[in-house]
Design a protein around this motif. Structure first.
Motif, short mmCIF file in Angstrom:
data_model
loop_
_atom_site.label_atom_id
_atom_site.label_comp_id
_atom_site.label_asym_id
_atom_site.label_seq_id
_atom_site.Cartn_x
_atom_site.Cartn_y
_atom_site.Cartn_z
N LEU A 17 0.99 -1.23 0.18
CA LEU A 17 -0.05 0.21 -0.06
C LEU A 17 0.85 1.21 -0.03
O LEU A 17 1.66 1.55 0.82
N GLY A 20 -0.87 6.38 0.29
CA GLY A 20 -1.08 7.65 1.06
C GLY A 20 -0.24 9.01 0.80
O GLY A 20 0.45 9.26 -0.14
N GLY A 89 -9.57 3.50 2.88
CA GLY A 89 -8.94 2.89 3.94
C GLY A 89 -8.24 1.69 3.67
O GLY A 89 -8.10 1.59 2.23
N ALA A 93 -7.79 0.02 -0.19
CA ALA A 93 -6.79 0.01 -0.94
C ALA A 93 -6.29 -1.29 -1.52
O ALA A 93 -5.90 -1.76 -2.52
N PHE A 116 3.02 -2.11 3.91
CA PHE A 116 3.07 -0.76 3.92
C PHE A 116 3.99 0.07 3.29
O PHE A 116 5.16 -0.43 3.83
N GLY A 117 3.91 0.84 2.32
CA GLY A 117 5.07 1.38 2.03
C GLY A 117 5.89 2.49 2.82
O GLY A 117 6.65 2.88 2.66
N ASP A 118 4.93 2.91 3.98
CA ASP A 118 5.61 3.79 4.99
C ASP A 118 6.33 3.02 6.42
O ASP A 118 6.40 3.63 7.11
N TYR A 153 -2.37 3.61 17.49
CA TYR A 153 -2.15 2.42 16.92
C TYR A 153 -3.45 1.48 17.04
O TYR A 153 -4.21 1.59 18.15
N ILE A 166 -9.06 -6.49 15.92
CA ILE A 166 -8.31 -5.09 16.05
C ILE A 166 -9.15 -4.04 16.02
O ILE A 166 -10.07 -4.03 15.40
N GLU A 168 -9.23 0.16 16.23
CA GLU A 168 -8.58 1.25 16.02
C GLU A 168 -8.84 2.30 17.11
O GLU A 168 -9.75 2.18 17.77
N ASN A 183 -1.04 -3.25 16.57
CA ASN A 183 -1.17 -3.70 15.30
C ASN A 183 0.03 -3.15 14.44
O ASN A 183 -0.22 -1.82 14.25
N LEU A 212 -8.77 -2.71 7.05
CA LEU A 212 -8.06 -4.09 6.72
C LEU A 212 -8.21 -4.85 7.85
O LEU A 212 -8.45 -6.16 8.13
C1 UD1 Z 1 -3.14 1.27 10.43
C2 UD1 Z 1 -3.76 0.08 11.10
C3 UD1 Z 1 -3.59 0.18 12.55
C4 UD1 Z 1 -2.05 0.05 12.66
C5 UD1 Z 1 -1.23 1.08 11.99
C6 UD1 Z 1 0.21 0.74 12.17
C7 UD1 Z 1 -5.89 0.01 9.79
C8 UD1 Z 1 -7.20 0.22 9.47
N1 UD1 Z 1 -5.25 0.47 10.66
O1 UD1 Z 1 -3.41 2.34 10.68
O2 UD1 Z 1 -4.35 -0.83 13.05
O3 UD1 Z 1 -1.89 -0.06 14.14
O4 UD1 Z 1 -1.39 0.98 10.57
O5 UD1 Z 1 1.06 1.85 11.65
O6 UD1 Z 1 -5.31 -0.60 8.85
N2 UD1 Z 1 -3.35 3.41 2.71
C9 UD1 Z 1 -3.60 3.51 1.18
N3 UD1 Z 1 -5.11 3.64 0.99
C10 UD1 Z 1 -5.72 4.14 1.81
C11 UD1 Z 1 -5.43 4.10 3.23
C12 UD1 Z 1 -4.23 3.82 3.66
O7 UD1 Z 1 -2.86 3.16 0.36
O8 UD1 Z 1 -7.14 4.26 1.45
C13 UD1 Z 1 -1.88 3.20 2.98
C14 UD1 Z 1 -1.33 4.22 3.57
O9 UD1 Z 1 -0.39 5.11 2.65
C15 UD1 Z 1 -0.28 3.78 4.48
C16 UD1 Z 1 -1.12 2.37 4.97
O10 UD1 Z 1 -2.03 2.34 3.78
O11 UD1 Z 1 0.95 3.15 4.01
C17 UD1 Z 1 -1.57 2.48 6.21
O12 UD1 Z 1 -2.63 3.74 6.51
P1 UD1 Z 1 -2.69 4.50 7.49
O13 UD1 Z 1 -3.68 5.75 7.02
O14 UD1 Z 1 -1.09 5.10 7.71
O15 UD1 Z 1 -3.12 3.48 8.81
P2 UD1 Z 1 -3.16 3.95 10.26
O16 UD1 Z 1 -4.47 4.81 10.85
O17 UD1 Z 1 -1.61 4.30 10.59
#
Ligand code: UD1
Ligand code: MG
Length: 465
Positions: A17, A20, A89, A93, A116-118, A153, A166, A168, A183, A212
Motif C-alpha cells: 500500500l 498515502g 481505507g 486499498a 505498507f510503503g511507509d 495504533y 483489532i 482502531e 497492530n 483491513l
Molecule cells: C494502520 C492500522 C492500525 C495500525 C497502524 C500501524 C488499519 C485500519 N489500521 O493504521 O491498526 O496500528 O496502521 O501503523 O489498517 N493506505 C492506502 N490507501 C488508503 C489508506 C491507507 O494506500 O485508503 C496506505 C497508507 O499510505 C499507509 C498504509 O496504507 O502506507 C496504512 O494507512 P494509514 O492511514 O497510515 O493507517 P493507520 O491509521 O496508521
C-alpha cells in the motif's frame, strides 16, 4: 533475490500500500519516495518482499503519480501498479489490487501479504515469519508488538489468549485503549479466505473507512484461526514525519554497518560512517571515522578509506588507499593499489593500477595510466564553460606539482610535465614538457628594492607628521 524465505509451500502475492498522501511530511514528494540510506522507503519494502519470495507484487498507488510508478518499475520491474482512486481505507486499498488477487495464476500464489510503503524497516525474514502461520492453517496472521505508548495504533484484542479483533484507536473503549499489544498494520491472509473476508469489510466506524483490520473479527466469526506474529517496536516503525524518518534512518544505518562489519570490514567508529542501501564493501577493508558512502559505491578487498572521505558512484579495486578528505564523484574508477591523498577529487575518471595523486588534485573526465604520478595541485581543466573534454595521461607519466592540463589533451606514456606548467598541447611519450615563464634572477635586487620602498614610506610618513 534469495529463495531462503518463504518460497516453500507456493508463492504468494504481496500487496504494497503506497497511496498515502503523507501530509505530515510537509513535502511535495510522496511520502513513500522519501529515502533511507539513499533508497526510497518504497524501494526498501519492495526489496524485502521480493527477498521474502513474493511470486507476484502489486503496488497500490495514488492515481497519476508517475514518480511512484517509475520507482516501482526501477525497484521491482515485474510488479504491477494499481491506482486507488479514493482513499477509503486500508481494506479498500488492498481491493484496488483485486486484479492481482483473482487474475490468472492466482490460485497458485494464493496467499496475500499486505505490506505498507511507509513501514520500511520490516525485514524479509519478518515477512516470511508473518506468512508462516498460514501454512499451519491460519486464515489471517497479524504482526503485533508491545508498544511503549500505543496511542494511535490499532489494539490487538485477545480473549483467553486468542485474538478476537483489532480495534482502531478512535473506535476503542477506555479499557481497549489500555491494551498495549499493537497492530503493526501488515497482515497475511490465506488465499482461500482473502477475497471473501476483504469483500465483507464495511465502513461502520469513526472514520467511515474500510479497515483491513476488520478481517480479524470476520475471520473469528467464521470460526477461522487468526495468528499473531511478534515484531519489535523498532522494526514496526511507521514513518509519518521527518522525525520518524530520521529514526528509521538510524536503524537502517546500524544494520548496514553491522553487515559491513560481519562481512569483514573494520569500521573504526561505525556510528560516524554513513552507508547506502546498495553499498558493497569487501573483506579486510578499513573505513576510518566520518566517511560517507553515497549510492553506487563498490569497494574491493583490502582497501583503506581514510577519515572524512565522501564517495558517490565510485568503484575501488583491491588495495586502493584513499584519503583523508578524498571526494569520489560519478564514474570514478580506482584500479588496484591506487593511492589518493588528502583533498583529491575524482570525477568520471579511471586511474589504472598503482597510479598516485597524493595531494590537492582534481581529476575530472580523465584517464590516468598505470603507475602515473600526479603531483600536488594538478588540475585537469575539463570544462571550457560550454563542453567537457577528456584528459588522457599515459602509464608511468609524471605530472609536476601545480600543473594545469587543459583538455582535450594527452600526455604520453613516461612523459614528464614540469611543475607549474599550463599544458594546452599534447605531449608525446617520454617527452619533457615545460610550459611556464622562464625564471630570471638578479643578484642583490631584493635588497635594493626593499630599501627603495622603505625610503619612500619614510618620506610619506614624514610629510604626514
Ligand atoms: C494502520 C492500522 C492500525 C495500525 C497502524 C500501524 C488499519 C485500519 N489500521 O493504521 O491498526 O496500528 O496502521 O501503523 O489498517 N493506505 C492506502 N490507501 C488508503 C489508506 C491507507 O494506500 O485508503 C496506505 C497508507 O499510505 C499507509 C498504509 O496504507 O502506507 C496504512 O494507512 P494509514 O492511514 O497510515 O493507517 P493507520 O491509521 O496508521
Ligand atoms: Mg500510518
Amino acid at each position: 533475490m534469495s529463495a531462503d524465505h518463504g518460497t516453500a509451500g507456493g508463492g504468494f502475492t504481496a500487496v504494497v500500500l503506497a497511496a498515502g498522501k503523507g501530509t505530515r511530511m510537509r513535502s511535495d514528494r510522496p511520502k513513500v519516495l522519501h529515502a533511507l540510506a539513499n533508497r526510497s522507503m518504497l524501494g526498501h519494502v519492495l526489496a524485502a518482499v521480493q527477498e521474502a519470495g513474493a511470486a507476484r507484487l502489486a503496488v497500490v498507488v495514488e492515481p497519476g503519480r508517475a514518480d511512484v510508478a517509475d520507482e516501482v518499475a526501477r525497484m521491482a520491474p515485474g510488479a504491477s501498479t494499481h491506482p486507488q482512486a479514493e482513499r477509503l481505507g486500508t481494506a479498500h486499498a488492498v481491493l484496488a489490487a483485486r486484479d492481482a488477487l483473482e487474475g490468472e495464476g492466482a490460485r497458485e500464489r494464493a496467499d496475500v501479504l499486505v505490506a505498507f510503503g511507509d513501514t520500511p524497516l520490516i525485514t524479509a525474514e519478518t515477512y516470511a515469519r508473518l506468512r508462516a502461520p498460514l501454512r499451519a492453517g491460519a486464515a489471517v496472521a497479524v504482526l503485533a508488538f508491545e508498544a511503549a505508548d500505543p496511542t494511535g495504533y490499532g489494539r490487538v484484542l485477545t480473549e483467553n489468549g486468542r485474538v478476537v479483533a483489532i480495534r482502531e484507536e478512535k473506535d476503542a473503549s477506555e479499557a481497549e485503549r489500555a491494551v498495549r499489544l499493537s497492530n503493526a498494520g501488515l497482515m497475511a491472509l490465506s488465499g482461500t479466505h482473502a477475497l471473501s473476508l476483504l469483500g465483507r469489510i464495511g465502513n461502520d466506524n469513526a472514520n467511515r473507512e474500510y479497515y483491513l483490520t476488520d478481517a480479524v473479527a470476520l475471520a473469528v466469526a467464521d470460526g477461522l484461526s487468526v495468528a499473531v506474529v511478534n515484531v519489535s517496536e523498532d522494526e514496526a516503525l511507521g514513518v509519518n514525519d521527518r522525525v520518524q524518518l530520521s529514526v528509521a534512518e538510524a536503524t537502517i544505518q546500524a544494520r548496514l554497518r553491522r553487515a559491513a562489519q560481519l562481512g569483514g570490514a573494520t569500521l573504526v567508529a561505525p556510528e560516524t560512517v554513513f552507508l547506502s542501501a546498495d553499498t558493497v564493501i569487501g573483506r579486510d577493508v578499513t573505513v576510518e571515522p566520518h566517511c560517507v558512502f553515497g549510492p553506487g559505491v563498490v569497494v574491493g578487498d583490502g582497501c583503506v578509506i581514510r577519515a572524512f572521505s565522501h564517495l558517490h558512484d565510485a568503484r575501488l579495486m583491491e588495495g586502493a588507499d584513499i584519503g583523508p578528505h578524498v571526494r569520489l564523484r560519478g564514474g570514478a574508477v580506482l584500479e588496484a593499489g591506487v593511492h589518493l591523498g588528502n583533498f583529491v577529487e575524482v570525477k568520471n575518471a579511471t586511474l589504472r593500477a598503482g597510479a598516485k595523486a597524493s595531494h590537492l588534485t582534481y581529476l575530472g573526465d580523465a584517464e590516468v595510466g598505470a603507475g602515473a604520478n600526479i603531483g600536488a595541485g594538478t588540475i585537469t581543466c575539463n570544462y571550457d564553460g560550454v563542453s567537457k573534454h577528456r584528459t588522457v595521461i599515459g602509464a608511468g607519466a609524471f605530472i609536476g606539482s601545480n600543473s594545469a592540463l587543459v583538455a582535450p589533451v594527452t600526455i604520453g606514456d613516461g612523459a614528464l610535465v614540469g611543475a607549474g606548467s599550463v599544458i594546452t598541447r599534447s605531449v608525446p611519450a617520454e617527452a619533457l614538457a615545460l610550459a611556464r615563464g622562464r625564471q630570471t634572477t638578479r643578484e642583490g635586487a631584493a635588497r635594493v628594492l626593499r630599501e627603495t620602498l622603505k625610503a619612500a614610506k619614510a618620506s610619506k610618513d614624514g610629510k604626514r607628521g
